[in-house]
Design an enzyme around this catalytic site. Structure first.
Site, PDB file in Angstrom:
ATOM      1  N   LEU A 245       6.015 -14.567  17.597  1.00 27.11           N
ATOM      2  CA  LEU A 245       5.704 -13.578  16.565  1.00 27.11           C
ATOM      3  C   LEU A 245       6.915 -12.677  16.360  1.00 27.11           C
ATOM      4  CD1 LEU A 245       2.144 -12.619  17.890  1.00 27.11           C
ATOM      5  CD2 LEU A 245       2.700 -14.306  16.125  1.00 27.11           C
ATOM      6  N   ASP A 246       7.520 -12.771  15.193  1.00 27.86           N
ATOM      7  CA  ASP A 246       8.757 -12.051  14.919  1.00 27.86           C
ATOM      8  C   ASP A 246       8.528 -10.544  14.825  1.00 27.86           C
ATOM      9  OD1 ASP A 246      11.632 -12.057  13.946  1.00 27.86           O
ATOM     10  OD2 ASP A 246      10.639 -11.106  12.237  1.00 27.86           O
ATOM     11  N   HIS A 249       7.194  -5.027  16.593  1.00 30.74           N
ATOM     12  CA  HIS A 249       7.333  -3.571  16.484  1.00 30.74           C
ATOM     13  C   HIS A 249       7.351  -3.114  15.031  1.00 30.74           C
ATOM     14  CE1 HIS A 249      11.380  -5.418  16.755  1.00 30.74           C
ATOM     15  NE2 HIS A 249      11.678  -4.571  15.766  1.00 30.74           N
ATOM     16  N   GLU A 283       8.251 -10.996  19.858  1.00 31.50           N
ATOM     17  CA  GLU A 283       9.568 -10.359  19.848  1.00 31.50           C
ATOM     18  C   GLU A 283       9.320  -8.881  19.627  1.00 31.50           C
ATOM     19  OE1 GLU A 283      13.820 -10.076  17.473  1.00 31.50           O
ATOM     20  OE2 GLU A 283      11.956 -10.495  16.415  1.00 31.50           O
ATOM     21  N   ASP A 309      16.772  -7.152  27.077  1.00 37.85           N
ATOM     22  CA  ASP A 309      17.483  -6.497  28.177  1.00 37.85           C
ATOM     23  C   ASP A 309      18.138  -7.520  29.097  1.00 37.85           C
ATOM     24  OD1 ASP A 309      16.630  -4.112  27.139  1.00 37.85           O
ATOM     25  OD2 ASP A 309      15.685  -3.382  28.973  1.00 37.85           O
ATOM     26  N   HIS A 377      19.301 -17.137  18.188  1.00 38.81           N
ATOM     27  CA  HIS A 377      19.762 -17.082  16.797  1.00 38.81           C
ATOM     28  C   HIS A 377      20.232 -15.688  16.413  1.00 38.81           C
ATOM     29  CE1 HIS A 377      15.659 -15.518  16.212  1.00 38.81           C
ATOM     30  NE2 HIS A 377      16.122 -14.964  15.116  1.00 38.81           N
ATOM     31  N   ASP A 378      19.559 -14.647  16.904  1.00 34.11           N
ATOM     32  CA  ASP A 378      19.943 -13.274  16.565  1.00 34.11           C
ATOM     33  C   ASP A 378      21.257 -12.882  17.223  1.00 34.11           C
ATOM     34  OD1 ASP A 378      18.134 -12.194  14.740  1.00 34.11           O
ATOM     35  OD2 ASP A 378      16.655 -11.751  16.290  1.00 34.11           O
ATOM     36  N   GLN A 379      21.355 -13.145  18.514  1.00 36.01           N
ATOM     37  CA  GLN A 379      22.507 -12.657  19.267  1.00 36.01           C
ATOM     38  C   GLN A 379      23.793 -13.388  18.899  1.00 36.01           C
ATOM     39  OE1 GLN A 379      22.203  -9.931  20.743  1.00 36.01           O
ATOM     40  NE2 GLN A 379      19.978  -9.815  20.854  1.00 36.01           N
TER      41      GLN A 379
END
Length: 576
Positions: A245-246, A249, A283, A309, A377-379
């Site tokens: 789940l993207d 937050h 996420e 983290d 993919h993000d990092q």
């Protein structure tokens, strides 16, 4: 007779338009649902809806198939017609598993579900258990990361559409691989988002990607049901084994029972009915362990969450980078805190956020509820040039990082190509056909990185087809010795992780870590992991007498009872 339905609570009239046929007036009810029955309009029928007196035909918000793209008509699809061969599939649970994240469009030269099937044997030989697909629901344009999706029920047609996704899942199950699907419910993409034309799917609040979804305002019951039914569809009708789940937050929800908890209940019910484990992975940027705390203990009951983290602690230690959100990381103590407590920020000061952040994790929480990674993919993709960690690290440090990842008490995940230190970047790419939107994306991307000191000319144009082409994996690299050796190392490392129960033990409070001058020793039961990050050899004392070296990342490792000699940038896994 075939019934067509659509939810449109705030319009006075809805018509169904069949391609090549007449319009059909629909009947509305007090619940906001409109219905009509049409003879001989079975699977394969193309259709659209017209709202009030507007003559623009709109696709179905719950469309299962968009063969002409997100702006075209929907097509009726029969989920029961596919010939599944995975009847004996019993699923894959997260505990003990190794994940592998891939983007369908750049995993192979063809960029389709069917082409990905041809590479499944590579993943089986690597030793992974679950493949995690970046979002595949329909978006505008040919290629995209997938996070601009607008049809939350329809697989992207250029990838192969509904049947293509089912073929991939079916083939994966046949080879013993589970499938996790990344899904985005926190916003609609900027082009082709017609659902908000039908009803109040959006709230007034915004998030970094647009307007937030209406989860707690008027008519939000049906909006929540829209999301829940999509979740259940992927798991039930496409046989996938879990969902990521993207950015949860970015789901503002003030209800007493939040949507995430409702999803956990519904998925648990479905898993019980199907007789196989189904996983929900969040996420989240909150460092809030309530997401993965069981409902019986007052949590939301999700099965796992991504742990940035863990990434930040490893990345900064290996690369020396300290910019942006890396600022508080980079020490061996930070990595120690993560290895023994999952989060680094546990109600502590975050210099990046300029406030205190996070909450401590109960030490009884199983470590497998945290998905950890050196790359994702993000990092990679959210770096200005999309450079992988292998573009800057030595082969020695790459192996050290992989060793620490695979021996940590978490659920490890690799990003496609990481296993052979792929040299191809993974950049931010889009293919918006609208000129104004395309220009806005290019300008916004360059402005974002200009604030971090990157010259505009060095930031790839997301709309340039070459940006997409550069991001495809180059499978020919496996013919080169240096890449083949890295792949073989990852195979041995994963196999060792699976052969030693110490290394899959999820107890955070059973992990012991000591560190010194650029070295770290982690104890996992009767297994030790010693890592030398320095550019010189070091002798390191061990908390016990070593019997044998199970795996070393390089040559020249020697053990003398309770002491190990490690060459520069080397790690070893030792049995006591």
């Amino acid at each position: 007779m075939t019934e067509f339905t659509v939810w449109a609570p705030e319009v006075a009239r809805v018509r169904l338009r069949l391609t090549g046929g007449a319009d059909h007036e629909m009947s509305g009810g007090p619940d906001g649902w409109w219905r009509v029955e049409v003879p001989d309009a079975g699977p394969g029928t193309d259709y659209a809806f017209l709202l009030d007196d507007d003559e623009q035909p709109l696709p179905d918000p719950r469309s299962a198939w968009q063969p002409y793209g997100v702006h075209g008509p929907s097509r009726r699809y029969d989920h029961t017609a596919f010939g599944w061969s995975d009847g004996s599939w019993t699923g894959r649970q997260l505990p003990g598993s190794v994940l592998y994240e891939l983007h369908v469009g750049t995993f192979t030269p063809e960029g389709t579900f069917d082409a990905a099937i041809e590479r499944l044997d590579h993943l089986v030989a690597l030793g992974v258990d679950l493949i995690e697909l970046l979002p595949v629901n329909a978006f505008n344009g040919e290629h995209n990361w997938g996070y601009d999706g607008v049809c939350w029920y329809a697989p992207h047609q250029p990838y192969g559409g509904p049947d293509g996704l089912k073929r991939l899942v079916d083939a994966a199950h046949g080879k013993g691989l589970g499938v996790i699907l990344d899904v985005v419910y926190n916003h609609f993409g900027p082009s082709g988002a017609y659902a908000p034309r039908f009803g109040p799917y959006l709230a007034e609040s915004t998030n970094p990607w647009g307007r937030s979804v209406n989860l707690d305002g008027p008519h939000s019951d049906e909006v929540r049901r829209y999301i829940t039914d999509s979740v259940l569809m992927w798991l039930r009708d496409y046989h996938v084994d879990g969902l990521r789940l993207d950015a949860v937050h970015a789901l503002p929800d003030t209800r007493a029972v939040p949507l995430l908890e409702e999803l956990a209940v519904e998925v648990e019910t479905l898993a019980t009915h199907l007789g196989r484990p189904l996983s929900l992975i969040a996420e989240s940027d909150l460092n809030d362990p309530r997401l993965i705390t069981p409902r019986e203990a007052g949590g939301y009951g999700l099965h796992a969450q991504w742990n940035d983290d863990a990434h930040h602690a490893l990345h900064t230690l290996l690369t020396g980078e300290r910019q942006g959100y890396y600022g508080d990381f980079g020490s061996l103590q930070a990595l120690t805190d993560v290895l023994t407590g999952a989060f680094f920020h546990t109600g502590t000061w975050s210099s990046f956020r300029q406030r205190h952040h996070g909450r401590p994790v109960d030490p009884r929480t199983p470590g497998h509820r945290f998905v950890a990674y050196l790359q994702n993919h993000d990092q990679i993709g959210n770096r200005a040039t999309g450079d992988r960690i292998s573009a800057t690290l030595s082969p020695g440090l790459l192996r050290v990082g992989a060793t620490l990842l695979m021996t940590a008490p978490f659920t490890p995940m690799l990003f496609m190509g990481e296993e052979w230190a792929a040299s191809t970047p993974w950049q931010f790419f889009t293919s918006h056909p609208e000129p104004e939107l395309a220009a806005a994306v290019v300008t916004g991307r360059r402005r974002e990185f200009a604030s971090h000191g990157w010259p505009a000319g060095e930031v790839p144009d997301p709309q340039d087809p070459q940006t997409f082409a550069r991001s495809r994996l180059d499978w020919a690299e496996l013919d080169k010795p240096e890449h083949r050796e890295m792949l073989e190392f990852h195979r041995r490392l994963i196999a060792l992780r699976k052969s030693r129960s110490d290394l899959s033990d999820p107890r955070l409070n059973a992990v012991q870590v000591q560190h010194g001058n650029q070295f770290l020793v982690m104890r996992r039961g009767d297994t030790l992991v010693a890592a030398n990050l320095a550019d010189r050899a070091q002798g390191i004392s061990l908390p016990g007498v070593a019997r044998r070296v199970l795996l070393a990342t390089g040559e020249g490792v020697t053990v003398m009872r309770d002491r190990i000699q490690l060459p520069a940038e080397t790690a070893a896994i030792v049995a006591l």
